[in-house]
Enzyme design. Sequence first.
Site, mmCIF file in Angstrom:
data_model
loop_
_atom_site.group_PDB
_atom_site.id
_atom_site.type_symbol
_atom_site.label_atom_id
_atom_site.label_comp_id
_atom_site.label_asym_id
_atom_site.label_seq_id
_atom_site.Cartn_x
_atom_site.Cartn_y
_atom_site.Cartn_z
ATOM 1 C CE LYS A 135 -4.254 -1.955 1.735
ATOM 2 N NZ LYS A 135 -5.268 -2.053 2.756
ATOM 3 C CE LYS A 148 -6.196 -8.454 -2.419
ATOM 4 N NZ LYS A 148 -6.377 -7.922 -1.074
ATOM 5 C CE LYS A 180 -11.660 -3.052 -0.549
ATOM 6 N NZ LYS A 180 -12.451 -3.557 0.523
HETATM 7 P P1 TYM Z 1 -10.639 -6.295 3.225
HETATM 8 O O1 TYM Z 1 -11.710 -5.296 3.441
HETATM 9 O O2 TYM Z 1 -9.517 -5.954 2.309
HETATM 10 O O3 TYM Z 1 -11.255 -7.662 2.737
HETATM 11 C C1 TYM Z 1 -12.345 -8.271 3.417
HETATM 12 C C2 TYM Z 1 -12.204 -9.779 3.356
HETATM 13 O O4 TYM Z 1 -12.183 -10.211 1.985
HETATM 14 C C3 TYM Z 1 -11.058 -11.061 1.762
HETATM 15 N N1 TYM Z 1 -10.598 -10.861 0.371
HETATM 16 C C4 TYM Z 1 -10.393 -11.851 -0.490
HETATM 17 N N2 TYM Z 1 -10.527 -13.183 -0.377
HETATM 18 C C5 TYM Z 1 -10.249 -13.938 -1.468
HETATM 19 N N3 TYM Z 1 -9.836 -13.422 -2.655
HETATM 20 C C6 TYM Z 1 -9.675 -12.085 -2.808
HETATM 21 N N4 TYM Z 1 -9.286 -11.578 -3.983
HETATM 22 C C7 TYM Z 1 -9.963 -11.237 -1.705
HETATM 23 N N5 TYM Z 1 -9.926 -9.892 -1.508
HETATM 24 C C8 TYM Z 1 -10.310 -9.688 -0.232
HETATM 25 C C9 TYM Z 1 -10.025 -10.593 2.778
HETATM 26 O O5 TYM Z 1 -9.072 -11.596 3.041
HETATM 27 C C10 TYM Z 1 -10.905 -10.296 3.981
HETATM 28 O O6 TYM Z 1 -11.158 -11.462 4.710
HETATM 29 N N6 TYM Z 1 -7.922 -5.757 7.345
HETATM 30 C C11 TYM Z 1 -9.121 -6.334 6.803
HETATM 31 C C12 TYM Z 1 -10.392 -5.863 7.497
HETATM 32 C C13 TYM Z 1 -10.376 -6.083 8.976
HETATM 33 C C14 TYM Z 1 -10.567 -7.314 9.645
HETATM 34 C C15 TYM Z 1 -10.493 -7.014 11.019
HETATM 35 C C16 TYM Z 1 -10.792 -8.621 9.184
HETATM 36 C C17 TYM Z 1 -10.204 -5.114 9.914
HETATM 37 N N7 TYM Z 1 -10.277 -5.685 11.156
HETATM 38 C C18 TYM Z 1 -10.638 -8.022 11.974
HETATM 39 C C19 TYM Z 1 -10.932 -9.621 10.172
HETATM 40 C C20 TYM Z 1 -10.850 -9.319 11.532
HETATM 41 C C21 TYM Z 1 -9.224 -5.963 5.345
HETATM 42 O O7 TYM Z 1 -8.686 -4.991 4.906
HETATM 43 O O8 TYM Z 1 -10.049 -6.756 4.633
#
Ligand code: TYM
Length: 346
Positions: free
Chosen positions: A128, A210, A213
């Site tokens: 990032k 990956k 978004k």
């Molecule tokens: P975020 O918002 O980027 O993504 C949310 C969830 O989606 C999964 N994900 C994917 N899984 C498979 N293939 C992909 N291409 C893909 N893109 C995203 C992510 O692994 C995630 O599970 N830091 C976290 C948000 C967060 C969080 C937490 C999660 C904040 N606090 C506590 C769990 C527990 C994040 O940025 O996810």
Amino acid sequence: MCGTIILREEKSEMNKDQKVLYSGMQATGNLTLGNYLGALKNWVNLASEYECFYGVMDLHSLTVRQNPAEFRAHARELMMLYIAAGIDPEKNCLYLQSSVPAHAELAWILDCFTYMGELQRMTQFKDKSARHSDNINAGLFTYPVLMAADILLYQTDVVPVGVDQLQHLEITRDIAQRFNSIYGDVFTIPEPYIGKVGAKIMSLQDPAKKMSKSDENPNASIFLMDDPDTIRRKCKRAITDSEATIAYRDEQPGLKNLFDIYCACVSKTPDEAVAEFAGCGYGQVKEAVGEAVVSVLKPLQDRVKELQKDKSYIDNVIKTNAERAYYCANKTLRKVKKKVGLTEIR
Ligand code: TYM
């Protein structure tokens, strides 16, 4: 409000033998099929086995500049998506992270138990900061500590996430173990839960990356609110290879990704999918993947559209669940404050 808190308290006491599941997503728009297949779908499948907390992670989203009005709308939309995906807000706690100040408070305390070197090793921080070199803020750097606070506040046993979040789970466990080794068993040590299929959905245009978004190429990602024709078109344009062999293997990453998407949507194993398409061309696979995705996303989209009509229902979910999350989180926070020697004023 007090009455509601007591009610919620009873519910929590009642469930104290049940294991706790915690997860969440950043409150940005344009969620992708990767978010759904890698995380949201598993949340729904696991919900009945655990006491579940699902956060709309709006504080995490502040590491990138947000337009305030759009940001507020995205947080509500994400709440609707959780519900539309099948998470019942009566049985599970769906809430906005920023409505529970304990997250930010615990994050500060845990910052003091986290080393710079550990944070510098985080691959998401490196990625990032390379992508947003004009805004490498301290929040981006300490982001994993806020995530650790989210998880540890609820005495979480299991965290269903996609593969990209594993490193953040590891640092959460390290911080919790470090804290416990000084102060006794304050935190439950959480385990990640990675689904068998769909844990890493790749870009449709570059299967080495990956699905994300923030991808600049709109054909690389299927967004959860894409209309059926757009979904079919994106699948049709997906990059495959020139081998013209139906197989599920690393040497054919584009096709492998299409099979991963297909299997996660129709609940089949890769072997079953390969057998189903034996002798077919890639065009037929792409068409079937498009239809499978539409059949999963269309009902979800219809439910979101229904929920959008009922503003007071979402307002009520946001309010009542915040109270329950507040109660549970503060139970842990009070314990932490006492352990580290902060003065409690009642
Ligand atoms: P975020 O918002 O980027 O993504 C949310 C969830 O989606 C999964 N994900 C994917 N899984 C498979 N293939 C992909 N291409 C893909 N893109 C995203 C992510 O692994 C995630 O599970 N830091 C976290 C948000 C967060 C969080 C937490 C999660 C904040 N606090 C506590 C769990 C527990 C994040 O940025 O996810």
